[in-house]
Every structure is written in structure tokens, then in C-alpha cells.
Design a protein around this motif. Structure first.
Motif, PDB file in Angstrom:
ATOM      1  N   GLN A  98     -69.119  20.720 -87.770  1.00  0.00           N
ATOM      2  CA  GLN A  98     -69.774  19.512 -87.292  1.00  0.00           C
ATOM      3  C   GLN A  98     -70.427  19.768 -85.939  1.00  0.00           C
ATOM      4  O   GLN A  98     -71.477  19.255 -85.632  1.00  0.00           O
ATOM      5  CB  GLN A  98     -68.739  18.381 -87.126  1.00  0.00           C
ATOM      6  CG  GLN A  98     -68.033  18.001 -88.404  1.00  0.00           C
ATOM      7  CD  GLN A  98     -68.876  17.070 -89.251  1.00  0.00           C
ATOM      8  OE1 GLN A  98     -69.561  16.222 -88.721  1.00  0.00           O
ATOM      9  NE2 GLN A  98     -68.818  17.240 -90.550  1.00  0.00           N
ATOM     10  N   ILE A  99     -69.750  20.553 -85.116  1.00  0.00           N
ATOM     11  CA  ILE A  99     -70.250  20.924 -83.797  1.00  0.00           C
ATOM     12  C   ILE A  99     -70.605  22.398 -83.889  1.00  0.00           C
ATOM     13  O   ILE A  99     -69.783  23.222 -84.278  1.00  0.00           O
ATOM     14  CB  ILE A  99     -69.172  20.695 -82.708  1.00  0.00           C
ATOM     15  CG1 ILE A  99     -68.777  19.230 -82.686  1.00  0.00           C
ATOM     16  CG2 ILE A  99     -69.677  21.162 -81.353  1.00  0.00           C
ATOM     17  CD1 ILE A  99     -67.565  18.931 -81.839  1.00  0.00           C
ATOM     18  N   THR A 109     -61.623  21.180 -90.524  1.00  0.00           N
ATOM     19  CA  THR A 109     -61.035  21.704 -89.286  1.00  0.00           C
ATOM     20  C   THR A 109     -59.902  22.674 -89.613  1.00  0.00           C
ATOM     21  O   THR A 109     -59.785  23.739 -88.991  1.00  0.00           O
ATOM     22  CB  THR A 109     -60.520  20.545 -88.403  1.00  0.00           C
ATOM     23  OG1 THR A 109     -61.631  19.733 -88.030  1.00  0.00           O
ATOM     24  CG2 THR A 109     -59.824  21.066 -87.157  1.00  0.00           C
ATOM     25  N   THR A 110     -59.077  22.322 -90.569  1.00  0.00           N
ATOM     26  CA  THR A 110     -57.959  23.189 -90.962  1.00  0.00           C
ATOM     27  C   THR A 110     -58.475  24.532 -91.476  1.00  0.00           C
ATOM     28  O   THR A 110     -57.955  25.595 -91.103  1.00  0.00           O
ATOM     29  CB  THR A 110     -57.090  22.494 -92.023  1.00  0.00           C
ATOM     30  OG1 THR A 110     -56.605  21.261 -91.465  1.00  0.00           O
ATOM     31  CG2 THR A 110     -55.911  23.350 -92.433  1.00  0.00           C
ATOM     32  N   GLN A 148     -59.524  30.426 -90.272  1.00  0.00           N
ATOM     33  CA  GLN A 148     -60.420  31.571 -90.070  1.00  0.00           C
ATOM     34  C   GLN A 148     -60.325  32.104 -88.643  1.00  0.00           C
ATOM     35  O   GLN A 148     -60.255  33.319 -88.425  1.00  0.00           O
ATOM     36  CB  GLN A 148     -61.862  31.173 -90.390  1.00  0.00           C
ATOM     37  CG  GLN A 148     -62.099  30.911 -91.857  1.00  0.00           C
ATOM     38  CD  GLN A 148     -63.520  30.454 -92.132  1.00  0.00           C
ATOM     39  OE1 GLN A 148     -64.466  30.989 -91.556  1.00  0.00           O
ATOM     40  NE2 GLN A 148     -63.676  29.474 -92.993  1.00  0.00           N
ATOM     41  N   VAL A 149     -60.303  31.212 -87.676  1.00  0.00           N
ATOM     42  CA  VAL A 149     -60.189  31.628 -86.274  1.00  0.00           C
ATOM     43  C   VAL A 149     -58.844  32.302 -86.034  1.00  0.00           C
ATOM     44  O   VAL A 149     -58.762  33.317 -85.330  1.00  0.00           O
ATOM     45  CB  VAL A 149     -60.390  30.430 -85.322  1.00  0.00           C
ATOM     46  CG1 VAL A 149     -60.047  30.801 -83.884  1.00  0.00           C
ATOM     47  CG2 VAL A 149     -61.817  29.917 -85.404  1.00  0.00           C
ATOM     48  N   SER A 150     -57.786  31.766 -86.613  1.00  0.00           N
ATOM     49  CA  SER A 150     -56.448  32.357 -86.443  1.00  0.00           C
ATOM     50  C   SER A 150     -56.413  33.786 -86.978  1.00  0.00           C
ATOM     51  O   SER A 150     -55.810  34.672 -86.364  1.00  0.00           O
ATOM     52  CB  SER A 150     -55.397  31.495 -87.135  1.00  0.00           C
ATOM     53  OG  SER A 150     -55.330  30.231 -86.520  1.00  0.00           O
ATOM     54  N   GLU A 151     -57.067  34.030 -88.109  1.00  0.00           N
ATOM     55  CA  GLU A 151     -57.132  35.388 -88.661  1.00  0.00           C
ATOM     56  C   GLU A 151     -57.924  36.303 -87.729  1.00  0.00           C
ATOM     57  O   GLU A 151     -57.534  37.454 -87.496  1.00  0.00           O
ATOM     58  CB  GLU A 151     -57.760  35.362 -90.054  1.00  0.00           C
ATOM     59  CG  GLU A 151     -56.862  34.739 -91.109  1.00  0.00           C
ATOM     60  CD  GLU A 151     -57.560  34.556 -92.456  1.00  0.00           C
ATOM     61  OE1 GLU A 151     -58.626  35.182 -92.673  1.00  0.00           O
ATOM     62  OE2 GLU A 151     -57.043  33.784 -93.279  1.00  0.00           O
ATOM     63  N   LEU A 152     -59.025  35.786 -87.198  1.00  0.00           N
ATOM     64  CA  LEU A 152     -59.825  36.580 -86.262  1.00  0.00           C
ATOM     65  C   LEU A 152     -59.044  36.890 -84.988  1.00  0.00           C
ATOM     66  O   LEU A 152     -59.151  37.987 -84.430  1.00  0.00           O
ATOM     67  CB  LEU A 152     -61.122  35.849 -85.912  1.00  0.00           C
ATOM     68  CG  LEU A 152     -62.187  35.801 -87.001  1.00  0.00           C
ATOM     69  CD1 LEU A 152     -63.312  34.850 -86.611  1.00  0.00           C
ATOM     70  CD2 LEU A 152     -62.736  37.193 -87.283  1.00  0.00           C
ATOM     71  N   LYS A 153     -58.241  35.942 -84.526  1.00  0.00           N
ATOM     72  CA  LYS A 153     -57.458  36.164 -83.307  1.00  0.00           C
ATOM     73  C   LYS A 153     -56.406  37.254 -83.527  1.00  0.00           C
ATOM     74  O   LYS A 153     -56.144  38.056 -82.633  1.00  0.00           O
ATOM     75  CB  LYS A 153     -56.823  34.857 -82.845  1.00  0.00           C
ATOM     76  CG  LYS A 153     -57.866  33.907 -82.233  1.00  0.00           C
ATOM     77  CD  LYS A 153     -57.283  32.578 -81.853  1.00  0.00           C
ATOM     78  CE  LYS A 153     -56.404  32.622 -80.668  1.00  0.00           C
ATOM     79  NZ  LYS A 153     -57.009  32.734 -79.364  1.00  0.00           N
TER      80      LYS A 153
END
Length: 171
Positions: free
Chosen positions: A90-91, A46-47, A52-57
Motif C-alpha cells: 500500500q505504501i 502485511t503478514t 518476506q522481510v523476516s526471511e531477508l533479515k
């Protein structure tokens, strides 16, 4: 109610003979009065995904949006499963095939889609536009078809703002 095992362990009540969700909750709710100590922190996966999402944001904030699908009206099955990092997830199943890619939802109203895309330099596929203009009634079309000429005039004049249009419809 004989031979039904799904209800075993629940307290009896009116909910067993009529649709009464409130009674079911009142009869069977057990409040939790403990603290947060049972909660676990994020997993390593999750971390990593969140990094990765934070960089994309950050990239998205610089550009406005990362990408938009101008060819596929969005439905529950319109796009293949998208991933941030498939081996860590996982999801699965992002809204589109790539993280933070915007989906187009013209069933709500074509003008809203066109304006949203134009704001970021995108243009709807002309074939999709023609389809929604000529062969498919959008939600907005249905709402405005139901308006009388008087209702349209009052709405346009801004006299009454409670008519169900744009976001006032409670989507």
C-alpha cells in the motif's frame, strides 16, 4: 482571520494571532482514555510482506548485509521506487531499489562511507570517490574547516570529546 475555514472546530486562543503551538495544543487536545480495543491486527498483505522481510533479515544476518549501492550517492530521488512485493504494498518506495540494500550517503563524510563499505567487502566507485574528494565538500569537511588548529589538536588528543564530529553531531 476572516474567510479562513481551516480553523473551524478549533478552540480560540493565542495561537490564532501569534505562533504558539503550545497554546494550540492546550486549547484543542482531547486525551484518549480508552483501551487498545479499537486497534486492528495486521492485514493478510502485511503478514505476507513481514514474512518476506523476516526471511531477508535472516539471510542478511548470515551475510552481514545483502547488498550495497556503491555507485549512487543517496538522495530523496536518487533511486527508483523499490518494493518488497509490489502487488501487496500500500505504501511504496524503499530507500533503495531492493529490500535491505544499503544506500551510500557520502554527504556526511566520505571516510565513514568507505569504512562502512569495506567492512562488508565493498568498495566505493572510484569516480564517486574522486568527486567527493575534489569537487564536493561533505558535512565533515565543512565542520573540520571551521575548526581552529587548537581545536583540532584538542580533539585529536581526546581531551574534549564534545566537539561535533562523527555521530556526536546529532545527525
Amino acid at each position: 482571520m476572516k474567510n479562513i475555514k481551516a480553523w473551524e472546530g478549533f478552540k480560540s486562543g493565542a495561537w490564532q494571532t501569534t505562533i504558539d503551538t503550545i497554546d494550540f495544543i492546550h486549547q484543542n487536545l482531547t486525551p484518549y482514555e480508552g483501551d487498545h480495543s479499537f486497534l486492528a491486527g495486521p492485514t493478510e498483505a502485511t503478514t505476507k510482506l513481514w514474512e518476506q522481510v523476516s526471511e531477508l533479515k535472516i539471510e542478511e544476518q548470515q551475510k552481514g548485509i545483502l547488498d550495497a549501492d556503491v555507485n549512487t550517492p543517496s538522495t530523496i530521488t536518487s533511486h527508483p521506487a523499490g518494493f518488497i512485493d509490489k502487488k501487496l504494498e500500500q505504501i511504496i518506495g524503499l530507500q533503495t531499489d531492493k529490500p535491505l540494500k544499503r544506500a551510500m550517503m557520502p554527504n556526511g563524510g566520505l571516510r565513514m562511507v568507505e569504512a562502512g563499505l569495506a567492512a562488508y567487502g565493498y568498495e566505493i566507485n572510484p569516480q564517486i570517490k574522486e568527486f567527493y574528494e575534489n569537487y564536493h565538500k561533505t558535512h565533515n569537511d565543512g565542520v573540520f574547516d571551521a575548526y581552529t588548529p587548537e581545536m583540532k589538536a584538542v580533539r585529536s588528543a581526546g581531551i574534549i570529546t564534545g566537539f561535533p564530529d562523527a555521530y556526536g553531531r546529532g545527525r
